[in-house]
Design a protein around this motif. Structure first.
Motif, PDB file in Angstrom:
ATOM      1  N   LEU A   4      35.674   4.203  36.410  1.00  0.00           N
ATOM      2  CA  LEU A   4      34.573   3.355  35.951  1.00  0.00           C
ATOM      3  C   LEU A   4      33.288   3.701  36.685  1.00  0.00           C
ATOM      4  O   LEU A   4      32.206   3.777  36.079  1.00  0.00           O
ATOM      5  CB  LEU A   4      34.919   1.874  36.164  1.00  0.00           C
ATOM      6  CG  LEU A   4      33.839   0.876  35.742  1.00  0.00           C
ATOM      7  CD1 LEU A   4      33.546   0.974  34.257  1.00  0.00           C
ATOM      8  CD2 LEU A   4      34.266  -0.554  36.111  1.00  0.00           C
ATOM      9  N   GLY A   5      33.378   3.936  37.993  1.00  0.00           N
ATOM     10  CA  GLY A   5      32.201   4.332  38.759  1.00  0.00           C
ATOM     11  C   GLY A   5      31.688   5.699  38.346  1.00  0.00           C
ATOM     12  O   GLY A   5      30.473   5.946  38.321  1.00  0.00           O
ATOM     13  N   GLN A   6      32.587   6.595  37.995  1.00  0.00           N
ATOM     14  CA  GLN A   6      32.175   7.928  37.557  1.00  0.00           C
ATOM     15  C   GLN A   6      31.327   7.860  36.301  1.00  0.00           C
ATOM     16  O   GLN A   6      30.276   8.511  36.202  1.00  0.00           O
ATOM     17  CB  GLN A   6      33.424   8.799  37.312  1.00  0.00           C
ATOM     18  CG  GLN A   6      34.162   9.187  38.587  1.00  0.00           C
ATOM     19  CD  GLN A   6      35.494   9.877  38.307  1.00  0.00           C
ATOM     20  OE1 GLN A   6      36.064   9.744  37.220  1.00  0.00           O
ATOM     21  NE2 GLN A   6      36.009  10.600  39.291  1.00  0.00           N
ATOM     22  N   VAL A   7      31.756   7.069  35.325  1.00  0.00           N
ATOM     23  CA  VAL A   7      30.996   7.003  34.070  1.00  0.00           C
ATOM     24  C   VAL A   7      29.674   6.268  34.274  1.00  0.00           C
ATOM     25  O   VAL A   7      28.660   6.605  33.650  1.00  0.00           O
ATOM     26  CB  VAL A   7      31.852   6.369  32.946  1.00  0.00           C
ATOM     27  CG1 VAL A   7      31.923   4.856  33.039  1.00  0.00           C
ATOM     28  CG2 VAL A   7      31.321   6.786  31.579  1.00  0.00           C
ATOM     29  N   TYR A   8      29.652   5.261  35.162  1.00  0.00           N
ATOM     30  CA  TYR A   8      28.402   4.553  35.486  1.00  0.00           C
ATOM     31  C   TYR A   8      27.393   5.540  36.076  1.00  0.00           C
ATOM     32  O   TYR A   8      26.209   5.530  35.722  1.00  0.00           O
ATOM     33  CB  TYR A   8      28.707   3.428  36.470  1.00  0.00           C
ATOM     34  CG  TYR A   8      27.513   2.620  36.950  1.00  0.00           C
ATOM     35  CD1 TYR A   8      27.198   1.397  36.361  1.00  0.00           C
ATOM     36  CD2 TYR A   8      26.726   3.046  38.025  1.00  0.00           C
ATOM     37  CE1 TYR A   8      26.126   0.631  36.814  1.00  0.00           C
ATOM     38  CE2 TYR A   8      25.659   2.289  38.479  1.00  0.00           C
ATOM     39  CZ  TYR A   8      25.365   1.090  37.878  1.00  0.00           C
ATOM     40  OH  TYR A   8      24.299   0.340  38.335  1.00  0.00           O
ATOM     41  N   CYS A   9      27.861   6.397  36.982  1.00  0.00           N
ATOM     42  CA  CYS A   9      26.971   7.383  37.604  1.00  0.00           C
ATOM     43  C   CYS A   9      26.427   8.367  36.571  1.00  0.00           C
ATOM     44  O   CYS A   9      25.253   8.744  36.608  1.00  0.00           O
ATOM     45  CB  CYS A   9      27.696   8.141  38.713  1.00  0.00           C
ATOM     46  SG  CYS A   9      27.980   7.159  40.199  1.00  0.00           S
TER      47      CYS A   9
END
Length: 753
Positions: free
Chosen positions: A739-744
């Motif tokens: 989830l953090g990867q796609v947010y970044c």
């Protein structure tokens, strides 16, 4: 009248939404139609403005329990002369459909299967629009019976009547079934096949009551089940699972059984009885089952029977508490069909309770615990996956985020929705890696998402990174702990400036060192690593995570404290002169080693040193046991020093070594260590608020699942004017990385180092 089209997005399929809309429309004398589409539920109706407002208000207020409305769009369309309100066939219009997770048996179905006068008495696959299998049986969209694994079972006349009756709670319940037409159990009892249901359950119940282990096919896979009340049964399961001390979860028939034997906080009861029905961890003293269920802890994971099959089984057993653990070998995927179960689980048992409803998606049990700031998920699976996180973005790009290597979960993004998969596991064996590919392909097909870009971790040797690089041409890399930080921001729909406290295990930094004890600052789309735990050499690389004794010696040797405590360590059999010499050599020459700031290594080492235990049986075991020693009444603390953008450990270790030499109470040592870390992190946040005018803080990383640490820090910060963002929908551990990867990627986050 004006004909309106009302499009409702969210969890609106498989939850009784269409009959709810029809019954509501009929009660308001509204003429029109409702249909399921791949874009959500679409209502067409003749409505004046006042009627429209009233209709939408009641939809929001009275929507089915399992539904979740994300958005409602209204537009005027060409007039249609409706004569009544009807439910139309499903349509595939492209776009996104949100799929409901599997849900625990509802109270109405539970009462029904326990009522001898009902036709579904003791039927172990009873369900309705409010409960039962969803994600685990859906093969493709739209969510109709023909697109699920229930397509093999033709409804009988009685079920057909319920399915067609708009006033029945089984109206359009796709998994609807009964003993005449639905799935059936079959028992393989030591090679003898038993198809009579009553005999099968009696045999299984008697076998469990007498200390046996049974493999039982459940909702998303097989459980290995035995009595939790018999030492021999629990110890046998431990031996076979190669699980010496890691706690097992227990299952009871219902919350009433649990409350007979335990003081259950209302917040815990609420979680246990929710439709998601996760395993809930709470402190339970004087337990009515074997101490070997959790030999080193008073924290017990508890769940209520969440399928009708489990409920029926309890009616035949004398045993009130069972262990129902994942049907797999250590670190392998849960078995999902008869062939896998009898092949992979034959070492554990020769008694298998099968059924013939196919499982399309493997889904394990979810696990949560309560903190001072609400519940947190340790494992996100049944009841939660694949419910998405909504992200604010105008991007039309479809994205795959591959997650991490341990506690792996993957993610697909489309049109503002981030679909995080169920927990998959550690990708260090071929079976789990194969499941990772299975989940990837199933989700891609199910949601009709075919990205051109993959977001990956910096670590090129992660199996998840390698998987993505083989299949996607465009690769975007995000540092592991920045992804942790971003995962929290994404979950909380936060896009402003913030401080990120990421306390975690190993993650490769941009300097090719190990990171894991980080304080970040986010300003607009730039993330800066402001400070971190001081770097120490990690001898033996990954093996140091399994053997914290190596990091203990590294910490103490680096801070010139080893000689002072070494005689006590050798006398206790904790280490040897030879081992110490080898580790000192590795530290001096950095042989087969890497420098790391990882908080995971620090807390494991503190636990190892305090308890004089050398190794972790499972990931983070000694950190967990160390946390279990804490007690809130202790206000003393060790001194961690914040200077030169580092958290220095010398003073804290010096005080800790002194306490250990003087045989201080272990609970006091643990509490002082935790309190000291809370204090230094609090001081850093005060400093950053003064320097950068930042008052929003996000917690993430596996170490922040330490309930004592995160709760105490949360209370201290929030009571001093900080807004503290925490994980609730997504785990703080590596299962939330994707989830953090796609947010970044969506926000083009840049790490400044």
């Amino acid at each position: 009248m004006i004909t309106r089209e009302i499009k409702i997005q969210g969890i609106v399929q498989g939850v009784g939404f269409r009959p709810f809309i029809k019954n509501l429309a009929d009660s308001l004398n509204i003429k029109g139609s409702v249909t399921n589409t791949s874009q959500g539920v679409i209502i067409k109706a003749n409505l004046w403005d006042e009627e429209l407002s009233k209709f939408i208000k009641k939809i929001k207020e009275k929507a089915p329990v399992l539904s979740h409305i994300v958005d409602i769009e209204v537009k005027d369309i060409e007039h249609i002369d409706f004569k009544e309100f009807s439910i139309e066939n499903s349509e595939n219009l492209g776009g996104i459909t949100l799929i409901p997770p599997d849900m625990a048996i509802c109270n109405e179905c539970r009462d029904e299967i326990l009522d001898i006068g009902e036709r579904r008495f003791f039927y172990p696959f009873t369900n309705c629009t409010n409960c039962g299998p969803r994600y685990s049986i859906i093969e493709k969209l739209p969510y109709d019976r023909i697109n699920t694994t229930m397509k093999e079972f033709e409804m009988c006349d009685e079920c057909e009547k319920e399915y067609r009756n708009t006033s029945d709670r089984r109206y359009h319940a796709q998994p609807i079934a009964c003993s005449s037409c639905g799935p059936k159990v079959m028992l393989n009892f030591k090679g003898r096949i038993i198809e009579n249901q009553e005999e099968a359950f009696k045999r299984v119940a008697d076998y469990i009551d007498n200390g046996g282990i049974v493999a039982v096919k459940g909702l998303g896979g097989y459980h290995l089940i035995c009595s939790a009340e018999q030492d021999e049964a629990v110890l046998k399961l431990r031996q076979l699972k190669k699980r010496a001390t890691k706690p097992f979860a227990v299952m009871a028939e219902n919350i009433q059984t649990i409350k007979r034997y335990a003081v259950v906080p209302s917040s815990v009861e609420e979680m246990i009885t929710r439709p998601e029905s996760p395993i809930v961890i709470f402190e339970w003293f004087r337990r009515p089952f074997s101490d070997y269920v959790a030999p080193d802890s008073n924290k017990i994971g508890v769940m209520a029977a969440y399928t009708p099959l489990h409920v029926v089984l309890f009616q035949f057993m004398k045993t009130k508490f069972i262990i129902a653990t994942s049907g797999n070998h250590k670190d392998e995927p849960i078995a999902k069909n008869q062939e896998e179960a009898e092949r992979n689980l034959s070492e554990f048992t020769d008694v298998f309770l099968h059924h013939n409803r196919e499982i399309f998606q493997r889904v394990d049990d979810s696990v949560c615990a309560l903190t001072d700031y609400g519940y947190i998920l340790f494992r996100r699976a049944r009841g939660y996956a694949p419910y998405p996180v909504a992200l604010k973005s105008e991007s039309q790009e479809e994205i795959f985020a591959c997650g991490a290597n341990l506690k792996s979960s993957l993610l697909f993004y489309k049109q503002g929705f981030a679909f995080l998969s169920q927990y998959i596991g550690d990708l260090d064996n071929i079976e789990t890696e194969q499941m990772y590919g299975e989940v990837h392909n199933n989700m891609q097909s199910l949601f009709n998402i075919y990205p051109k870009v993959a977001v990956v971790d910096y670590h090129s040797q992660y199996r998840s990174t390698m998987f993505a690089e083989k299949r996607y041409k465009k690769i975007y890399k995000v540092q592991h702990h920045v992804a942790h930080f971003a995962s929290n921001l994404a979950e909380n729909s936060y896009y402003g400036n913030a401080i990120g406290i990421v306390m975690d295990g190993f993650g490769l930094g941009v300097d090719n060192l190990g990171w894991g004890g980080e304080i970040f600052i986010k300003e607009k789309n730039q993330v800066k690593r402001h400070c971190h735990i001081k770097n120490y050499v990690q001898p033996g690389l990954d093996s140091a995570a399994k053997n914290p004794v190596r990091m203990v010696i590294s910490y103490l040797y680096s801070e010139n404290l080893l000689d002072k405590i070494l005689p006590k360590l050798i006398e206790a059999g904790y280490t040897t002169e030879q081992e110490v010499s080898l580790i000192k050599l590795a530290v001096d020459r950095k042989l087969n080693s890497i420098e790391t700031s990882a908080a995971g290594r620090l807390f494991e080492s503190a636990g190892s040193l305090t308890l004089f235990k050398r190794s972790n049986e499972y990931e983070g075991e000694l950190a967990v046991l160390f946390e279990n020693l804490t007690f809130k009444e202790c206000n003393r603390q060790y001194e961690f020093i914040y200077e030169d953008n580092e958290i220095k450990l010398h003073k804290a270790f010096e005080e800790m070594v002194e306490d250990i030499i003087n045989n201080e109470n272990k609970r006091i040592i643990s509490s002082k260590f935790h309190n000291g870390m809370v204090e230094v992190l609090y001081k850093i946040c005060l400093d950053l608020r003064e320097k950068y005018n930042l008052s929003t803080i996000a917690f993430s990383g596996g170490v922040m699942q330490n309930i004592y640490l995160s709760s105490k820090l949360y209370d201290k910060l929030s009571s001093n004017g900080f807004q503290v963002l925490t994980h609730k929908k997504v785990p703080a551990n590596d299962a939330g990385i994707a989830l953090g990867q796609v947010y970044c990627y969506l926000n083009q986050i840049v790490l400044k180092y």
